[in-house]
Design a protein around this motif. Structure first.
Motif, PDB file in Angstrom:
ATOM      1  N   GLY A   1      19.509 -15.945  -6.559  1.00 30.10           N
ATOM      2  CA  GLY A   1      18.059 -15.753  -6.585  1.00 30.10           C
ATOM      3  C   GLY A   1      17.630 -14.687  -5.603  1.00 30.10           C
ATOM      4  N   ASP A   2      18.011 -13.457  -5.895  1.00 32.25           N
ATOM      5  CA  ASP A   2      17.635 -12.372  -4.988  1.00 32.25           C
ATOM      6  C   ASP A   2      16.557 -11.521  -5.634  1.00 32.25           C
ATOM      7  OD1 ASP A   2      17.536 -10.784  -2.810  1.00 32.25           O
ATOM      8  OD2 ASP A   2      19.510  -9.874  -3.056  1.00 32.25           O
ATOM      9  N   VAL A   3      15.516 -11.247  -4.861  1.00 30.22           N
ATOM     10  CA  VAL A   3      14.368 -10.511  -5.391  1.00 30.22           C
ATOM     11  C   VAL A   3      14.725  -9.037  -5.624  1.00 30.22           C
ATOM     12  CG1 VAL A   3      12.633 -12.021  -4.392  1.00 30.22           C
ATOM     13  CG2 VAL A   3      13.583 -10.166  -3.011  1.00 30.22           C
ATOM     14  N   THR A   4      13.932  -8.390  -6.475  1.00 31.21           N
ATOM     15  CA  THR A   4      14.205  -6.981  -6.787  1.00 31.21           C
ATOM     16  C   THR A   4      13.010  -6.071  -6.495  1.00 31.21           C
ATOM     17  OG1 THR A   4      13.613  -7.455  -9.077  1.00 31.21           O
ATOM     18  CG2 THR A   4      15.959  -7.445  -8.544  1.00 31.21           C
ATOM     19  N   LEU A   5      11.800  -6.640  -6.419  1.00 33.91           N
ATOM     20  CA  LEU A   5      10.634  -5.795  -6.118  1.00 33.91           C
ATOM     21  C   LEU A   5      10.632  -5.463  -4.626  1.00 33.91           C
ATOM     22  CD1 LEU A   5       7.893  -7.644  -8.211  1.00 33.91           C
ATOM     23  CD2 LEU A   5       8.926  -5.418  -8.705  1.00 33.91           C
ATOM     24  N   PRO A   6      10.163  -4.262  -4.268  1.00 31.57           N
ATOM     25  CA  PRO A   6      10.170  -3.890  -2.845  1.00 31.57           C
ATOM     26  C   PRO A   6       9.144  -4.686  -2.043  1.00 31.57           C
ATOM     27  CG  PRO A   6       9.084  -2.202  -4.157  1.00 31.57           C
ATOM     28  CD  PRO A   6       9.621  -3.210  -5.140  1.00 31.57           C
ATOM     29  N   LEU A   7       9.246  -4.588  -0.733  1.00 35.10           N
ATOM     30  CA  LEU A   7       8.239  -5.179   0.150  1.00 35.10           C
ATOM     31  C   LEU A   7       6.885  -4.585  -0.208  1.00 35.10           C
ATOM     32  CD1 LEU A   7      10.112  -4.903   3.579  1.00 35.10           C
ATOM     33  CD2 LEU A   7       9.726  -6.990   2.240  1.00 35.10           C
ATOM     34  N   CYS A   8       5.831  -5.394  -0.098  1.00 31.48           N
ATOM     35  CA  CYS A   8       4.509  -4.876  -0.484  1.00 31.48           C
ATOM     36  C   CYS A   8       3.975  -3.938   0.603  1.00 31.48           C
ATOM     37  CB  CYS A   8       3.554  -6.030  -0.774  1.00 31.48           C
ATOM     38  SG  CYS A   8       3.078  -6.970   0.666  1.00 31.48           S
ATOM     39  N   ALA A   9       2.979  -3.138   0.206  1.00 31.03           N
ATOM     40  CA  ALA A   9       2.472  -2.079   1.100  1.00 31.03           C
ATOM     41  C   ALA A   9       1.936  -2.649   2.412  1.00 31.03           C
ATOM     42  CB  ALA A   9       1.384  -1.288   0.373  1.00 31.03           C
ATOM     43  N   ALA A  10       1.252  -3.790   2.344  1.00 35.37           N
ATOM     44  CA  ALA A  10       0.668  -4.358   3.576  1.00 35.37           C
ATOM     45  C   ALA A  10       1.772  -4.687   4.576  1.00 35.37           C
ATOM     46  CB  ALA A  10      -0.136  -5.616   3.239  1.00 35.37           C
ATOM     47  N   VAL A  11       2.889  -5.215   4.084  1.00 34.94           N
ATOM     48  CA  VAL A  11       4.018  -5.577   4.952  1.00 34.94           C
ATOM     49  C   VAL A  11       4.651  -4.305   5.528  1.00 34.94           C
ATOM     50  CG1 VAL A  11       6.367  -6.531   4.929  1.00 34.94           C
ATOM     51  CG2 VAL A  11       4.487  -7.789   3.834  1.00 34.94           C
ATOM     52  N   VAL A  12       4.859  -3.329   4.661  1.00 36.42           N
ATOM     53  CA  VAL A  12       5.509  -2.085   5.102  1.00 36.42           C
ATOM     54  C   VAL A  12       4.649  -1.401   6.169  1.00 36.42           C
ATOM     55  CG1 VAL A  12       6.253   0.213   4.354  1.00 36.42           C
ATOM     56  CG2 VAL A  12       6.759  -1.791   2.937  1.00 36.42           C
ATOM     57  N   ASP A  13       3.328  -1.356   5.953  1.00 30.26           N
ATOM     58  CA  ASP A  13       2.440  -0.711   6.936  1.00 30.26           C
ATOM     59  C   ASP A  13       2.513  -1.433   8.281  1.00 30.26           C
ATOM     60  OD1 ASP A  13       1.718   1.115   5.072  1.00 30.26           O
ATOM     61  OD2 ASP A  13      -0.212   0.179   4.561  1.00 30.26           O
ATOM     62  N   ALA A  14       2.504  -2.760   8.234  1.00 30.84           N
ATOM     63  CA  ALA A  14       2.541  -3.537   9.488  1.00 30.84           C
ATOM     64  C   ALA A  14       3.866  -3.305  10.207  1.00 30.84           C
ATOM     65  CB  ALA A  14       2.356  -5.024   9.182  1.00 30.84           C
ATOM     66  N   MET A  15       4.932  -3.205   9.448  1.00 28.31           N
ATOM     67  CA  MET A  15       6.233  -2.969  10.084  1.00 28.31           C
ATOM     68  C   MET A  15       6.300  -1.574  10.699  1.00 28.31           C
ATOM     69  SD  MET A  15       8.956  -4.633   7.532  1.00 28.31           S
ATOM     70  CE  MET A  15       9.402  -6.324   7.625  1.00 28.31           C
ATOM     71  N   LYS A  16       5.737  -0.600   9.991  1.00 31.24           N
ATOM     72  CA  LYS A  16       5.742   0.781  10.528  1.00 31.24           C
ATOM     73  C   LYS A  16       4.991   0.816  11.852  1.00 31.24           C
ATOM     74  CE  LYS A  16       5.980   3.555   6.307  1.00 31.24           C
ATOM     75  NZ  LYS A  16       5.122   4.214   5.305  1.00 31.24           N
ATOM     76  N   GLN A  17       3.853   0.151  11.864  1.00 30.80           N
ATOM     77  CA  GLN A  17       3.047   0.117  13.089  1.00 30.80           C
ATOM     78  C   GLN A  17       3.835  -0.558  14.222  1.00 30.80           C
ATOM     79  OE1 GLN A  17      -0.931  -1.274  12.217  1.00 30.80           O
ATOM     80  NE2 GLN A  17      -1.305  -1.496  14.427  1.00 30.80           N
ATOM     81  N   ALA A  18       4.563  -1.609  13.865  1.00 25.86           N
ATOM     82  CA  ALA A  18       5.359  -2.326  14.878  1.00 25.86           C
ATOM     83  C   ALA A  18       6.493  -1.434  15.396  1.00 25.86           C
ATOM     84  CB  ALA A  18       5.903  -3.621  14.291  1.00 25.86           C
ATOM     85  N   VAL A  19       7.050  -0.630  14.515  1.00 24.19           N
ATOM     86  CA  VAL A  19       8.099   0.303  14.951  1.00 24.19           C
ATOM     87  C   VAL A  19       7.509   1.279  15.973  1.00 24.19           C
ATOM     88  CG1 VAL A  19       9.603   2.211  14.222  1.00 24.19           C
ATOM     89  CG2 VAL A  19       9.507   0.120  12.866  1.00 24.19           C
ATOM     90  N   GLU A  20       6.296   1.757  15.675  1.00 28.77           N
ATOM     91  CA  GLU A  20       5.625   2.682  16.605  1.00 28.77           C
ATOM     92  C   GLU A  20       5.420   2.006  17.965  1.00 28.77           C
ATOM     93  OE1 GLU A  20       5.040   5.830  16.298  1.00 28.77           O
ATOM     94  OE2 GLU A  20       5.809   5.873  14.252  1.00 28.77           O
ATOM     95  N   GLU A  21       5.030   0.738  17.932  1.00 26.81           N
ATOM     96  CA  GLU A  21       4.842   0.014  19.201  1.00 26.81           C
ATOM     97  C   GLU A  21       6.155  -0.060  19.970  1.00 26.81           C
ATOM     98  OE1 GLU A  21       2.840  -3.841  19.022  1.00 26.81           O
ATOM     99  OE2 GLU A  21       1.918  -3.183  17.160  1.00 26.81           O
ATOM    100  N   MET A  22       7.227  -0.268  19.249  1.00 24.08           N
ATOM    101  CA  MET A  22       8.539  -0.387  19.900  1.00 24.08           C
ATOM    102  C   MET A  22       8.991   0.963  20.486  1.00 24.08           C
ATOM    103  SD  MET A  22       9.420  -3.509  19.713  1.00 24.08           S
ATOM    104  CE  MET A  22      11.112  -4.031  19.609  1.00 24.08           C
ATOM    105  N   ALA A  23       8.358   2.040  20.018  1.00 29.89           N
ATOM    106  CA  ALA A  23       8.769   3.377  20.465  1.00 29.89           C
ATOM    107  C   ALA A  23       8.057   3.799  21.745  1.00 29.89           C
ATOM    108  CB  ALA A  23       8.496   4.388  19.342  1.00 29.89           C
ATOM    109  N   ARG A  24       7.098   2.976  22.204  1.00 32.54           N
ATOM    110  CA  ARG A  24       6.343   3.347  23.426  1.00 32.54           C
ATOM    111  C   ARG A  24       6.569   2.305  24.510  1.00 32.54           C
ATOM    112  NH1 ARG A  24       2.421   4.428  19.449  1.00 32.54           N
ATOM    113  NH2 ARG A  24       1.541   2.361  19.799  1.00 32.54           N
ATOM    114  N   ALA A  25       6.771   2.782  25.729  1.00 32.58           N
ATOM    115  CA  ALA A  25       7.053   1.864  26.847  1.00 32.58           C
ATOM    116  C   ALA A  25       5.945   0.825  27.016  1.00 32.58           C
ATOM    117  CB  ALA A  25       7.231   2.662  28.141  1.00 32.58           C
ATOM    118  N   GLN A  26       4.684   1.259  26.803  1.00 37.89           N
ATOM    119  CA  GLN A  26       3.544   0.356  27.042  1.00 37.89           C
ATOM    120  C   GLN A  26       3.511  -0.810  26.055  1.00 37.89           C
ATOM    121  OE1 GLN A  26       3.557   3.568  26.583  1.00 37.89           O
ATOM    122  NE2 GLN A  26       2.166   4.657  27.956  1.00 37.89           N
ATOM    123  N   THR A  27       4.012  -0.569  24.856  1.00 32.39           N
ATOM    124  CA  THR A  27       3.898  -1.606  23.818  1.00 32.39           C
ATOM    125  C   THR A  27       5.260  -2.132  23.368  1.00 32.39           C
ATOM    126  OG1 THR A  27       3.666   0.253  22.275  1.00 32.39           O
ATOM    127  CG2 THR A  27       1.652  -0.948  22.856  1.00 32.39           C
TER     128      THR A  27
END
Ligand code: MLT
Length: 397
Positions: free
Chosen positions: A41-67
């Motif tokens: 039972g493995d899904v085939t549709l990609p992560l939805c846009a809201a999830v991807v955007d939130a993850m991208k933002q979190a990656v940006e936070e991880m890239a800065r010492a302050q966040t």
């Protein structure tokens, strides 16, 4: 030095590892042959846009010492625990964020939770069932009793007052049969658990596929369940997190055994053995509960359920007996021509290039059945069903 001898009692491979091996052998023998995967039972549709955007933002936070964030809280970040609690609350099921423990999918926590229970407890498990429940108890040397989930009880076994168990596994919507317990039936289990001082381990991984509003999506919809149940849920199937890994376990504060609350015991275990789900992933999971996230995952779930409807229609037209597919992404069908599960599995793979899951892999009552998943693409699902139909002409019954 001795190895854990309980492992000798296990089957050689985990069910889906056996299937992977069979697929690899088939592909080696028929290079380039097209394969339709309706097995794991493995899904085939990609992560939805809201999830991807939130993850991208979190990656940006991880890239800065302050966040930047290092180790997270053992039970998960408050923002996600609060979002999970609020979502239960909207459905009329009060769950406080303190009762939510973020996990990396149901499988790990359903296995890990056994650490807080004595190995001399008796465990009651439906047959057929998701093999993880059985294997993890065998590994720990626990005594397992099985209850029959068969066509006669619509694959929904009910408590037998003559049988005592301390730990009970329930999965609804069920993997593999797709059957869903009603509120009345779950109330029967809650009453049994309270009477026997037992704990229900409730696997709700497929709750978001329930369409019928009368059917429960959480054991905590049942009065009294907070004193006798733990619920495990996952973003895997709901939001496409099978590769991303995140879910949650709910242990109510009212759940106590032997004078102890189980939640703190679980946290003690988790803080020793587990360092949690990555911040980036938890931010992605939080976005599942945003208005955009909800609308987007609903589209994916609807897409899979349209596959299930198409599969059901084909099977009906072919006269193949099946269950599931209405409130669940799984279809559980009787193998044609009186074939055994693995005979039909092999035949489908060899002659049609379609991968299912042999029912016997889920337990003895699964013999003679095959499970198909609705998690494929639209075209490949249609093609898979065409191939299954074409092969059927060999089985006049
Ligand atoms: C299944 O196919 O039963 C599941 O995808 C396995 C899992 O969730 O681990």
């Amino acid at each position: 030095m001795k190895l854990n001898q309980n492992y000798d009692k296990l089957q050689e491979n985990y069910l889906f590892a056996t299937i992977d091996k069979k697929i690899a052998a088939h592909q080696a023998a028929h290079p380039g042959a097209s394969l339709i995967r309706m097995g794991i039972g493995d899904v085939t549709l990609p992560l939805c846009a809201a999830v991807v955007d939130a993850m991208k933002q979190a990656v940006e936070e991880m890239a800065r010492a302050q966040t930047f964030r290092g180790y997270g809280p053992y039970a998960g970040y408050a923002f996600l625990r609060e979002a999970v609690g609020a979502c239960y609350g909207e459905r009329g099921v009060p769950v406080s964020p303190d009762e939510v423990y973020i996990n990396d999918g149901c499988k790990s926590d359903m296995a890990g939770i056994l650490d807080i229970f004595g190995t001399d407890n008796t465990v009651l498990i439906p047959d057929p069932v998701y093999p993880v429940y059985v294997d993890t108890n065998i590994m720990a040397g626990r005594k397992v009793l099985f209850m029959d989930a068969v066509a006669e009880n619509k694959f929904l076994p009910l408590p037998d007052p003559a049988v005592h168990a301390d730990i009970i596994y329930l999965c609804s919507p069920n993997n593999p049969t797709g059957a869903v317990y009603s509120k009345e039936q779950l109330a029967g289990w809650v009453a049994y658990a309270r009477e026997h001082d037992a704990v229900i381990l409730f696997d709700a991984a497929y709750e978001s596929f329930v369409r019928d509003p009368a059917l429960p999506r959480s054991i905590f919809e049942i009065p009294g369940a907070r004193e006798c149940a733990i619920e495990f849920c996952s973003f895997s199937k709901t939001a496409g997190f099978t590769g991303t890994r995140c879910g949650y376990t709910v242990i109510p504060q009212a759940l106590r055994r032997g004078g102890k609350a189980l939640g703190p015991l679980w946290l003690r275990r988790q803080s020793t053995k587990y360092n949690g789900v990555p911040y980036i992933v938890q931010r992605g999971a939080q976005a599942v509960f945003s208005p955009q996230g909800r609308a987007q995952i609903r589209q994916s779930i609807d897409f899979y359920m349209a596959n299930a409807a198409m599969m059901a229609q084909t099977l009906k037209a072919c006269g193949i007996w099946f269950t599931g597919g209405e409130n669940s992404p799984y279809i559980w069908l009787r193998c044609p021509g009186g074939l055994s599960s693995w005979e039909y599995f092999d035949l489908l793979l060899e002659q049609a290039g379609v991968v299912g899951t042999a029912g016997a892999g889920f337990g003895k009552n699964g013999e003679g059945f095959l499970r198909l998943t609705a998690f494929g693409g639209r075209e490949s699902t249609a093609e898979g069903m065409e191939r299954i139909t074409a092969l059927l002409h060999r089985f006049p019954d």
